[in-house]
Motif scaffolding. Structure first.
Motif, mmCIF file in Angstrom:
data_model
loop_
_atom_site.group_PDB
_atom_site.id
_atom_site.type_symbol
_atom_site.label_atom_id
_atom_site.label_comp_id
_atom_site.label_asym_id
_atom_site.label_seq_id
_atom_site.Cartn_x
_atom_site.Cartn_y
_atom_site.Cartn_z
ATOM 1 N N ASP A 253 1.026 -29.231 0.968
ATOM 2 C CA ASP A 253 0.303 -29.036 -0.302
ATOM 3 C C ASP A 253 -1.163 -28.670 -0.101
ATOM 4 O O ASP A 253 -1.964 -28.750 -1.027
ATOM 5 C CB ASP A 253 0.399 -30.299 -1.164
ATOM 6 C CG ASP A 253 -0.247 -31.517 -0.511
ATOM 7 O OD1 ASP A 253 -0.611 -31.441 0.687
ATOM 8 O OD2 ASP A 253 -0.382 -32.550 -1.194
ATOM 9 N N LYS A 254 -1.521 -28.255 1.112
ATOM 10 C CA LYS A 254 -2.905 -27.895 1.411
ATOM 11 C C LYS A 254 -3.055 -26.374 1.390
ATOM 12 O O LYS A 254 -2.412 -25.669 2.174
ATOM 13 C CB LYS A 254 -3.323 -28.435 2.783
ATOM 14 C CG LYS A 254 -3.078 -29.931 2.994
ATOM 15 C CD LYS A 254 -3.941 -30.770 2.102
ATOM 16 C CE LYS A 254 -3.828 -32.256 2.447
ATOM 17 N NZ LYS A 254 -2.473 -32.829 2.253
ATOM 18 N N PRO A 255 -3.892 -25.832 0.507
ATOM 19 C CA PRO A 255 -4.062 -24.371 0.449
ATOM 20 C C PRO A 255 -4.864 -23.810 1.620
ATOM 21 O O PRO A 255 -4.620 -22.696 2.086
ATOM 22 C CB PRO A 255 -4.792 -24.153 -0.873
ATOM 23 C CG PRO A 255 -5.515 -25.443 -1.121
ATOM 24 C CD PRO A 255 -4.647 -26.524 -0.554
ATOM 25 N N ALA A 256 -5.843 -24.577 2.092
ATOM 26 C CA ALA A 256 -6.696 -24.129 3.203
ATOM 27 C C ALA A 256 -7.439 -25.344 3.740
ATOM 28 O O ALA A 256 -7.400 -26.433 3.166
ATOM 29 C CB ALA A 256 -7.683 -23.058 2.733
ATOM 30 N N GLY A 257 -8.111 -25.142 4.874
ATOM 31 C CA GLY A 257 -8.900 -26.222 5.454
ATOM 32 C C GLY A 257 -8.479 -26.532 6.880
ATOM 33 O O GLY A 257 -7.349 -26.235 7.283
ATOM 34 N N LEU A 258 -9.395 -27.117 7.630
ATOM 35 C CA LEU A 258 -9.143 -27.487 9.012
ATOM 36 C C LEU A 258 -9.009 -29.006 9.101
ATOM 37 O O LEU A 258 -9.908 -29.737 8.694
ATOM 38 C CB LEU A 258 -10.289 -27.005 9.913
ATOM 39 C CG LEU A 258 -10.157 -27.302 11.407
ATOM 40 C CD1 LEU A 258 -8.904 -26.648 11.984
ATOM 41 C CD2 LEU A 258 -11.402 -26.820 12.154
ATOM 42 N N PHE A 259 -7.883 -29.471 9.643
ATOM 43 C CA PHE A 259 -7.583 -30.894 9.717
ATOM 44 C C PHE A 259 -7.225 -31.281 11.150
ATOM 45 O O PHE A 259 -6.809 -30.432 11.943
ATOM 46 C CB PHE A 259 -6.416 -31.240 8.790
ATOM 47 C CG PHE A 259 -6.598 -30.781 7.371
ATOM 48 C CD1 PHE A 259 -7.277 -31.571 6.450
ATOM 49 C CD2 PHE A 259 -6.110 -29.549 6.953
ATOM 50 C CE1 PHE A 259 -7.461 -31.141 5.140
ATOM 51 C CE2 PHE A 259 -6.286 -29.110 5.645
ATOM 52 C CZ PHE A 259 -6.962 -29.912 4.739
ATOM 53 N N ASP A 260 -7.394 -32.562 11.460
ATOM 54 C CA ASP A 260 -6.955 -33.078 12.754
ATOM 55 C C ASP A 260 -5.893 -34.142 12.524
ATOM 56 O O ASP A 260 -5.500 -34.424 11.390
ATOM 57 C CB ASP A 260 -8.141 -33.624 13.557
ATOM 58 C CG ASP A 260 -8.897 -34.732 12.832
ATOM 59 O OD1 ASP A 260 -8.374 -35.269 11.828
ATOM 60 O OD2 ASP A 260 -10.014 -35.055 13.267
ATOM 61 N N MET A 261 -5.408 -34.759 13.599
ATOM 62 C CA MET A 261 -4.356 -35.762 13.447
ATOM 63 C C MET A 261 -4.872 -37.044 12.813
ATOM 64 O O MET A 261 -4.093 -37.806 12.245
ATOM 65 C CB MET A 261 -3.697 -36.037 14.794
ATOM 66 C CG MET A 261 -2.724 -34.952 15.234
ATOM 67 S SD MET A 261 -1.340 -34.685 14.079
ATOM 68 C CE MET A 261 -0.354 -36.146 14.369
ATOM 69 N N TYR A 262 -6.161 -37.299 12.914
ATOM 70 C CA TYR A 262 -6.715 -38.443 12.185
ATOM 71 C C TYR A 262 -6.466 -38.271 10.681
ATOM 72 O O TYR A 262 -6.115 -39.221 9.985
ATOM 73 C CB TYR A 262 -8.216 -38.565 12.441
ATOM 74 C CG TYR A 262 -8.606 -39.419 13.630
ATOM 75 C CD1 TYR A 262 -7.740 -39.594 14.707
ATOM 76 C CD2 TYR A 262 -9.846 -40.046 13.682
ATOM 77 C CE1 TYR A 262 -8.098 -40.369 15.798
ATOM 78 C CE2 TYR A 262 -10.220 -40.829 14.765
ATOM 79 C CZ TYR A 262 -9.345 -40.986 15.831
ATOM 80 O OH TYR A 262 -9.708 -41.756 16.895
ATOM 81 N N ALA A 263 -6.663 -37.065 10.184
ATOM 82 C CA ALA A 263 -6.413 -36.783 8.776
ATOM 83 C C ALA A 263 -4.935 -36.940 8.445
ATOM 84 O O ALA A 263 -4.569 -37.529 7.420
ATOM 85 C CB ALA A 263 -6.899 -35.394 8.413
#
Length: 269
Positions: A253-263
């Motif tokens: 459900d994420k349109p964009a963005g940079l995430f890591d495994m903590y997120a």
């Protein structure tokens, strides 16, 4: 239940096969495509042939064919290949889980730029256990900030091409951040000859390569009269695969963005 279409890069490799098997075993994911390099031995075959099954996903080197209908690409390949795949995915609205390691600063900048157009999970290690270990290291570093020398020892199979491992470097970054240091300024990657006394502000790295070691990481906090060791040892790539699937679901459900495994794991707090 909504089914998420997953494409896998490097589908014929050790990690790729583990991912294929994990996707096929899941109830909410569908293997929609499989990518391989042009000279891959499995090119043109069903991605699940090694399991004696038919997935319907044929291994191809054609990005358009391999990524057709994909919601998320999971990529554990090489930096140059991953960046090529990422550029295509960003242009076509396909989300990406990146487990590839060994990116230089320019490569990391390209990942950040792509994340402005599509959603990306980028982590040096997708294992849930490793990322919980990272959180433990952050806590340990904060409480062992003085009087303890820090060394990171990692071991991997003979085929690994980058050193130290991306996981070891991430562990170093987590520890350095917790101590208010810059890893680029305090890391020591090798010792030989007359080195003099150890600088207490440094973080040391030692690398072992041999056999079929999946991945072992130990962080040593050595003080006076005691030492604390925090270790994670992988006996199978299954943990990386399952973590990658959690990352893919997180991106749904994420349109964009940079995430890591903590997120992904809710560990940022």
């Amino acid at each position: 239940m909504t089914t998420l279409n997953i494409a896998i890069a490097g589908a014929g490799g050790r990690m790729g096969r583990m991912l294929v098997e994990a996707v096929l075993a899941s109830d909410d994911l569908r293997l929609s495509g499989a990518l391989g390099v042009p000279d891959s031995a499995g090119l043109g075959q069903d991605a699940a042939t090694f399991l004696g099954k038919a997935s319907g996903a044929i291994v191809t080197s054609d990005l358009a064919a391999g990524l057709e209908g994909a919601d998320v690409l999971i990529d554990f390949t090489r930096p140059e290949g991953t960046l090529q795949h990422l550029e295509y995915c960003a242009a076509h609205g396909i989300k990406v889980v990146i487990g590839t390691t060994g990116f230089d600063d320019a490569g990391k900048a390209a990942i950040r730029a792509a994340a402005e157009k599509t959603a990306v999970v980028f982590a040096p290690n997708m294992s849930v256990g490793v990322n919980v270990t990272m959180k433990l290291l952050e806590m340990a570093a904060q409480n062992l900030a003085t009087g303890y020398d820090i060394e990171i020892i990692e071991a991997h199979h003979r085929h690994k091409v980058d050193a130290p491992s991306g996981t070891a470097l991430k562990m170093g970054e987590v520890i350095a951040d917790a101590l208010g240091r810059d890893l680029k300024e305090c890391a020591v990657y090798g010792r030989e000859g007359v080195t003099g006394e150890r600088d207490p502000s440094t973080i040391g790295f030692a690398t072992v390569r041999g056999g079929d070691i999946i991945g072992d990481h130990t962080v040593l906090f050595a003080g006076t009269g005691e030492r604390i060791e925090i270790s994670h040892k992988s006996s199978s790539r299954a943990g990386y695969a399952q973590g990658s699937l959690r990352a893919a679901r997180f991106l749904a459900d994420k349109p964009a963005g940079l995430f890591d495994m903590y997120a992904v794991l809710g560990l940022n707090t």
